[in-house]
Scaffold this motif. Structure first.
Motif, PDB file in Angstrom:
ATOM      1  N   UNK A 107      -1.547  -9.007   9.260  1.00 52.26           N
ATOM      2  CA  UNK A 107      -0.495  -8.694  10.236  1.00 52.26           C
ATOM      3  C   UNK A 107       0.749  -8.191   9.523  1.00 52.26           C
ATOM      4  N   UNK A 108       1.086  -8.819   8.392  1.00 54.27           N
ATOM      5  CA  UNK A 108       2.246  -8.367   7.613  1.00 54.27           C
ATOM      6  C   UNK A 108       2.037  -6.970   7.062  1.00 54.27           C
ATOM      7  N   UNK A 109       0.833  -6.711   6.536  1.00 56.27           N
ATOM      8  CA  UNK A 109       0.532  -5.376   6.005  1.00 56.27           C
ATOM      9  C   UNK A 109       0.582  -4.337   7.116  1.00 56.27           C
ATOM     10  N   UNK A 110       0.038  -4.678   8.293  1.00 56.15           N
ATOM     11  CA  UNK A 110       0.067  -3.754   9.422  1.00 56.15           C
ATOM     12  C   UNK A 110       1.502  -3.490   9.863  1.00 56.15           C
ATOM     13  N   UNK A 111       2.351  -4.516   9.803  1.00 54.96           N
ATOM     14  CA  UNK A 111       3.758  -4.344  10.192  1.00 54.96           C
ATOM     15  C   UNK A 111       4.468  -3.372   9.253  1.00 54.96           C
ATOM     16  N   UNK A 112       4.239  -3.526   7.952  1.00 47.03           N
ATOM     17  CA  UNK A 112       4.853  -2.607   6.986  1.00 47.03           C
ATOM     18  C   UNK A 112       4.372  -1.185   7.235  1.00 47.03           C
ATOM     19  N   UNK A 113       3.053  -1.011   7.403  1.00 48.37           N
ATOM     20  CA  UNK A 113       2.517   0.322   7.686  1.00 48.37           C
ATOM     21  C   UNK A 113       3.081   0.884   8.989  1.00 48.37           C
ATOM     22  N   UNK A 114       3.217   0.032   9.982  1.00 47.70           N
ATOM     23  CA  UNK A 114       3.779   0.474  11.255  1.00 47.70           C
ATOM     24  C   UNK A 114       5.217   0.969  11.086  1.00 47.70           C
ATOM     25  N   UNK A 115       6.004   0.231  10.319  1.00 42.34           N
ATOM     26  CA  UNK A 115       7.394   0.639  10.083  1.00 42.34           C
ATOM     27  C   UNK A 115       7.474   1.946   9.301  1.00 42.34           C
ATOM     28  N   UNK A 116       6.503   2.197   8.444  1.00 39.71           N
ATOM     29  CA  UNK A 116       6.490   3.436   7.663  1.00 39.71           C
ATOM     30  C   UNK A 116       5.977   4.622   8.485  1.00 39.71           C
ATOM     31  N   UNK A 117       4.914   4.395   9.237  1.00 39.39           N
ATOM     32  CA  UNK A 117       4.279   5.508   9.945  1.00 39.39           C
ATOM     33  C   UNK A 117       4.975   5.875  11.248  1.00 39.39           C
ATOM     34  N   UNK A 118       5.542   4.912  11.929  1.00 36.16           N
ATOM     35  CA  UNK A 118       6.151   5.172  13.230  1.00 36.16           C
ATOM     36  C   UNK A 118       7.647   5.425  13.068  1.00 36.16           C
ATOM     37  N   UNK A 119       7.988   6.282  12.121  1.00 37.47           N
ATOM     38  CA  UNK A 119       9.382   6.637  11.841  1.00 37.47           C
ATOM     39  C   UNK A 119       9.518   8.154  11.922  1.00 37.47           C
ATOM     40  N   UNK A 120      10.674   8.608  12.324  1.00 34.70           N
ATOM     41  CA  UNK A 120      10.903  10.040  12.464  1.00 34.70           C
ATOM     42  C   UNK A 120      10.635  10.829  11.200  1.00 34.70           C
ATOM     43  N   UNK A 121      11.051  10.277  10.052  1.00 32.81           N
ATOM     44  CA  UNK A 121      10.869  11.017   8.800  1.00 32.81           C
ATOM     45  C   UNK A 121       9.392  11.219   8.479  1.00 32.81           C
ATOM     46  N   UNK A 122       8.524  10.247   8.822  1.00 31.97           N
ATOM     47  CA  UNK A 122       7.109  10.403   8.484  1.00 31.97           C
ATOM     48  C   UNK A 122       6.442  11.451   9.376  1.00 31.97           C
ATOM     49  N   UNK A 123       6.871  11.528  10.636  1.00 29.75           N
ATOM     50  CA  UNK A 123       6.358  12.574  11.511  1.00 29.75           C
ATOM     51  C   UNK A 123       6.861  13.940  11.041  1.00 29.75           C
ATOM     52  N   UNK A 124       8.106  13.998  10.602  1.00 31.84           N
ATOM     53  CA  UNK A 124       8.641  15.246  10.049  1.00 31.84           C
ATOM     54  C   UNK A 124       7.873  15.640   8.793  1.00 31.84           C
ATOM     55  N   UNK A 125       7.553  14.656   7.959  1.00 32.14           N
ATOM     56  CA  UNK A 125       6.809  14.929   6.734  1.00 32.14           C
ATOM     57  C   UNK A 125       5.437  15.522   7.043  1.00 32.14           C
ATOM     58  N   UNK A 126       4.805  15.069   8.125  1.00 30.74           N
ATOM     59  CA  UNK A 126       3.516  15.631   8.529  1.00 30.74           C
ATOM     60  C   UNK A 126       3.647  17.132   8.772  1.00 30.74           C
ATOM     61  N   UNK A 127       4.636  17.534   9.562  1.00 27.49           N
ATOM     62  CA  UNK A 127       4.813  18.963   9.873  1.00 27.49           C
ATOM     63  C   UNK A 127       5.170  19.765   8.628  1.00 27.49           C
ATOM     64  N   UNK A 128       6.005  19.216   7.763  1.00 25.40           N
ATOM     65  CA  UNK A 128       6.372  19.911   6.525  1.00 25.40           C
ATOM     66  C   UNK A 128       5.155  20.040   5.616  1.00 25.40           C
ATOM     67  N   UNK A 129       4.370  18.993   5.512  1.00 23.64           N
ATOM     68  CA  UNK A 129       3.197  19.008   4.637  1.00 23.64           C
ATOM     69  C   UNK A 129       2.170  20.040   5.088  1.00 23.64           C
ATOM     70  N   UNK A 130       1.838  20.070   6.377  1.00 19.89           N
ATOM     71  CA  UNK A 130       0.865  21.067   6.830  1.00 19.89           C
ATOM     72  C   UNK A 130       1.477  22.471   6.771  1.00 19.89           C
ATOM     73  N   UNK A 131       2.784  22.567   6.996  1.00 22.57           N
ATOM     74  CA  UNK A 131       3.455  23.865   6.862  1.00 22.57           C
ATOM     75  C   UNK A 131       3.413  24.383   5.440  1.00 22.57           C
ATOM     76  N   UNK A 132       3.442  23.484   4.469  1.00 22.31           N
ATOM     77  CA  UNK A 132       3.394  23.886   3.055  1.00 22.31           C
ATOM     78  C   UNK A 132       2.062  24.534   2.699  1.00 22.31           C
TER      79      UNK A 132
END
Length: 195
Positions: A41-66
């Motif tokens: 549960x703790x590991x899932x919480x950390x991953x959730x905080x990392x993945x469900x953030x604006x910067x990570x969604x932005x990184x997805x678009x930048x990465x595929x754009x690259x």
């Protein structure tokens, strides 16, 4: 176009994974409740905080754009990836977390921001200041989000998962910025030697 298929697949995978990790980290979701109080549960919480953030969604678009050859192609694949991520997120949420509405609003935002961020991603290949600025977009955006809207609940900002997530983001942002600056300085030095 193969790049569009990559953007679609990466976006759908990222969106579905984000929703699933959010549900696993929640003691109120059916699939997260059995994990309550465990290390998972703790590991899932950390991953959730990392993945469900604006910067990570932005990184997805930048990465595929690259991966695109031109800024226009980057804009298209960036938008496709974020729309796919949004659709997959809401589809998965409907299965694992009884999610609410908002799909249309987020899809419009995905189109707008995904196209800009995808074009930025395509520009990371450029030399000079333009490539440097494009390469700094995600690290600077992540650092800015850590200052303005850090991950974690407002009532427990120093919970162990929030502290770990913030540390990971700060370290990753610093490494990303250092890489972008190193690449820029290396290009500048090699350009001077060639003259």
């Amino acid at each position: 176009m193969r790049i569009m298929a990559v953007g679609l697949g990466a976006g759908a995978g990222f969106g579905a994974a984000t929703s699933l990790v959010n549900a696993l980290s929640s003691p109120y979701a059916d699939i997260g409740a059995p994990l309550t109080g465990t290390v998972w549960a703790g590991a899932a919480k950390v991953l959730s905080l990392l993945m469900d953030a604006g910067w990570s969604w932005a990184a997805l678009a930048v990465l595929v754009g690259a991966a695109a050859r031109t800024p226009l192609q980057g804009a298209l694949v960036g938008a496709v990836s974020l729309v796919a991520a949004t659709g997959a997120y809401y589809a998965t949420d409907s299965l694992v977390a009884d999610a609410g509405g908002g799909l249309v609003v987020w899809c419009v935002a995905a189109l707008l921001f995904g196209s800009v961020l995808g074009a930025v991603g395509a520009s990371t290949r450029r030399r000079g200041v333009a490539g440097l600025v494009a390469s700094l977009t995600v690290p600077v955006g992540a650092a800015l989000q850590m200052v303005v809207l850090p991950p974690g609940p407002a009532l427990l900002p120093l919970s162990p998962p929030a502290v770990l997530a913030r540390t990971v983001v700060w370290v990753a942002a610093a490494l990303g910025a250092a890489w972008a600056l190193h690449r820029y300085w290396t290009e500048q030095r090699s350009g001077r030697r060639a003259e």
